[in-house]
Design a protein around this motif. Structure first.
Motif, PDB file in Angstrom:
ATOM      1  N   ASP A   1       7.772   6.943  -5.387  1.00  0.00           N
ATOM      2  CA  ASP A   1       8.734   7.668  -5.474  1.00  0.00           C
ATOM      3  C   ASP A   1       9.054   7.922  -4.129  1.00  0.00           C
ATOM      4  O   ASP A   1      10.586   7.103  -4.144  1.00  0.00           O
ATOM      5  N   ALA A   2       8.648   7.852  -3.427  1.00  0.00           N
ATOM      6  CA  ALA A   2       9.344   7.508  -1.946  1.00  0.00           C
ATOM      7  C   ALA A   2       9.921   6.445  -2.079  1.00  0.00           C
ATOM      8  O   ALA A   2      11.256   6.087  -1.558  1.00  0.00           O
ATOM      9  N   PHE A   3       8.906   5.268  -2.403  1.00  0.00           N
ATOM     10  CA  PHE A   3       9.206   4.288  -2.083  1.00  0.00           C
ATOM     11  C   PHE A   3      10.375   3.478  -2.804  1.00  0.00           C
ATOM     12  O   PHE A   3      11.175   2.619  -1.654  1.00  0.00           O
ATOM     13  N   PHE A   4      10.387   3.346  -3.785  1.00  0.00           N
ATOM     14  CA  PHE A   4      12.042   3.261  -4.304  1.00  0.00           C
ATOM     15  C   PHE A   4      12.829   3.823  -3.901  1.00  0.00           C
ATOM     16  O   PHE A   4      13.644   3.008  -3.912  1.00  0.00           O
ATOM     17  N   LEU A   5      12.388   5.154  -4.163  1.00  0.00           N
ATOM     18  CA  LEU A   5      14.088   5.708  -3.712  1.00  0.00           C
ATOM     19  C   LEU A   5      14.420   5.623  -2.266  1.00  0.00           C
ATOM     20  O   LEU A   5      15.591   5.564  -2.013  1.00  0.00           O
TER      21      LEU A   5
ATOM     22  N   ARG B   1      16.512  -4.205  -7.596  1.00  0.00           N
ATOM     23  CA  ARG B   1      16.093  -4.362  -9.056  1.00  0.00           C
ATOM     24  C   ARG B   1      15.368  -3.302  -9.953  1.00  0.00           C
ATOM     25  O   ARG B   1      14.305  -3.626 -10.007  1.00  0.00           O
ATOM     26  N   ALA B   2      15.420  -2.472  -9.137  1.00  0.00           N
ATOM     27  CA  ALA B   2      14.596  -1.106  -9.844  1.00  0.00           C
ATOM     28  C   ALA B   2      13.442  -0.903  -9.618  1.00  0.00           C
ATOM     29  O   ALA B   2      13.372  -1.633  -8.241  1.00  0.00           O
ATOM     30  N   THR B   3      12.779  -1.467 -10.766  1.00  0.00           N
ATOM     31  CA  THR B   3      10.820  -1.583  -9.875  1.00  0.00           C
ATOM     32  C   THR B   3      10.817  -2.038  -9.734  1.00  0.00           C
ATOM     33  O   THR B   3       9.582  -2.631  -9.941  1.00  0.00           O
ATOM     34  N   ALA B   4      11.458  -3.577  -9.200  1.00  0.00           N
ATOM     35  CA  ALA B   4      11.185  -5.001  -8.908  1.00  0.00           C
ATOM     36  C   ALA B   4      10.216  -4.460  -7.276  1.00  0.00           C
ATOM     37  O   ALA B   4       9.949  -3.902  -6.237  1.00  0.00           O
ATOM     38  N   ASP B   5       9.156  -5.586  -7.269  1.00  0.00           N
ATOM     39  CA  ASP B   5       8.509  -5.362  -5.729  1.00  0.00           C
ATOM     40  C   ASP B   5       9.382  -6.453  -4.484  1.00  0.00           C
ATOM     41  O   ASP B   5      10.042  -7.480  -4.372  1.00  0.00           O
TER      42      ASP B   5
ATOM     43  N   GLU C   1       0.967  -0.976   0.292  1.00  0.00           N
ATOM     44  CA  GLU C   1       0.197  -0.052  -0.023  1.00  0.00           C
ATOM     45  C   GLU C   1       0.557   0.992  -0.485  1.00  0.00           C
ATOM     46  O   GLU C   1       0.781   2.454  -0.433  1.00  0.00           O
ATOM     47  N   GLU C   2       1.769   1.722   0.774  1.00  0.00           N
ATOM     48  CA  GLU C   2       2.592   2.196   0.983  1.00  0.00           C
ATOM     49  C   GLU C   2       3.093   2.524  -0.962  1.00  0.00           C
ATOM     50  O   GLU C   2       3.397   3.640  -1.170  1.00  0.00           O
ATOM     51  N   ALA C   3       4.151   1.437  -0.874  1.00  0.00           N
ATOM     52  CA  ALA C   3       4.510   1.785  -2.793  1.00  0.00           C
ATOM     53  C   ALA C   3       3.404   2.207  -3.654  1.00  0.00           C
ATOM     54  O   ALA C   3       3.848   3.345  -4.299  1.00  0.00           O
ATOM     55  N   HIS C   4       2.395   1.466  -3.378  1.00  0.00           N
ATOM     56  CA  HIS C   4       1.267   3.026  -4.153  1.00  0.00           C
ATOM     57  C   HIS C   4       0.695   4.070  -3.593  1.00  0.00           C
ATOM     58  O   HIS C   4       0.591   4.696  -4.683  1.00  0.00           O
TER      59      HIS C   4
END
Length: 380
Positions: free
Chosen positions: A54-58, A255-259, A47-50
């Motif tokens: 930007d904040a999640f992956f950075l 791995r970039a935008t991996a889960d 849910e946080e990633a959705h």
């Protein structure tokens, strides 16, 4: 007649999982099962990633490093020598890529090895396969058989810590030490070890990897690779990463935008195991596996295999002519599931395949009795 040990349910165990009660899940060792508290943590992370990608992956690399440190504390590992990976097969490929191999070098494996892990070795060098009779009586017999198969060309020994089909320890500390004394690089497939053994890294192999999603209660796609200091500088990710300049372990984790939610939730699984009392859980699961094995051993034609005390899996040989090929083993496994709603591993072997039962805190003793009641007619 085999003595069937008495075993009781683990208090509150079944309620921690979302498993359908209409199926006897006796195959935890293949895919594991994620407890509800861990599912809830992963769902919150997703849910946080959705909510703010930007904040999640950075922030992902630093959060992964923090999760890795928590896992390392549970395993007794050096967090700087440990990396998250997706599974044991990926870890095997990364490890073998880091071993300098020349023409003529050989990789030693056993015929108990996991198929895709052995295939990773075959892509890189000549493979020598050691035949380990499933009826070898103990770890000393296994050790002597492996050491007898070494040649001057043996560069690497790729061994199971706990073998998947036969549920026995192969890469014991004494064997690893003797291989190191002979100058052989040791790569240990510990897929079943995190959560099942109290000291997962005993023996200190050059490379060791284990799945967290089986006995460590983590989400699927969660595993770790441990690398001894002498080899870390040669570790490369299978795919180039924006974190490559950091070196191992971050280079293989990003791995970039991996889960990443499974990895970030993975420490919750081992935390839960600790809250339940890991020693108590291990003893309970081993007792369940022994209970199930003893019930099956009463069926004519089934032979229990030697095993190490305290493992949550046990295996038996099936009668000659049964499950001798991959196709026949799959057919029997699917028939047991379709007709009787029981999940169990059937593995192929010349001269008669095998059956493996697992114990987990969601299992009940009557599930093993159900399997023992229906198996004779299927074998007939």
């Amino acid at each position: 007649m085999t003595t069937v040990p008495t075993v009781t349910e683990f208090p509150g165990g079944p309620s921690l999982f979302r498993l359908t009660p209409h199926v006897a899940h006796l195959n935890h060792g293949s895919f594991g099962a994620v407890p509800l508290p861990v599912q809830h943590v992963q769902a919150a992370l997703l849910e946080e990633a959705h909510t703010d990608p930007d904040a999640f992956f950075l922030a992902a690399p630093d959060r992964i490093a923090a999760a890795r440190a928590r896992i390392a504390a549970h395993l007794g590992a050096d967090p700087d020598g440990l990396a998250f990976v997706s599974n044991a097969t990926e870890a095997a490929n990364i490890a073998l890529d880091a071993v300098p191999l020349a023409d003529g070098d050989e990789i030693l494996v056993t015929d108990h090895g996991y198929g895709t892990v052995v295939a990773a070795a075959a892509r890189r060098a000549t493979v020598t396969t050691v035949a380990l009779d499933p009826l070898l009586p103990d770890e000393d017999a296994v050790r002597e058989t492996v050491l007898a198969a070494l040649t001057p060309r043996t560069k690497v020994a790729l061994l199971d810590h706990i073998s998947s089909p036969t549920a026995r320890i192969i890469a014991a500390p004494r064997l690893l030490a003797e291989l190191a004394d002979r100058g052989v690089t040791t790569v240990v497939d510990g897929a079943h070890v995190p959560g099942m053994l109290a000291d997962p890294l005993a023996g200190r192999a050059d490379f060791w990897f284990g799945n967290l999603h089986k006995w460590g209660y983590a989400p699927a796609g969660s595993a770790v690779l441990a690398v001894a200091p002498a080899h870390r500088a040669r570790i490369r990710s299978l795919v180039p990463s924006w974190e490559d300049h950091h070196g191992f372990p971050r280079s293989v984790e990003y791995r970039a935008t991996a889960d990443y939610t499974g990895w970030l939730a993975a420490p919750e699984g081992l935390d839960l195991l600790a809250r339940l009392d890991a020693a108590k859980v291990r003893a309970h699961n081993a007792a369940l596996a022994a209970h199930g094995s003893a019930l099956l051993a009463e069926i004519p034609g089934l032979r229990p295999l030697p095993h190490t005390e305290g493992l949550a899996m046990q295996a038996l040989r099936l009668p000659p002519g049964v499950a001798e090929t991959q196709e026949a083993a799959r057919a029997l496994r699917e028939e047991i599931a379709a007709r009787h709603r029981i999940r169990v591993l059937i593995w192929p072997w010349p001269g008669g395949g095998g059956i493996r039962v697992c114990g987990q805190i969601y299992n009940r003793p009557e599930e093993y009795a159900q399997l023992a009641a229906v198996l004779p007619q299927l074998l007939a």
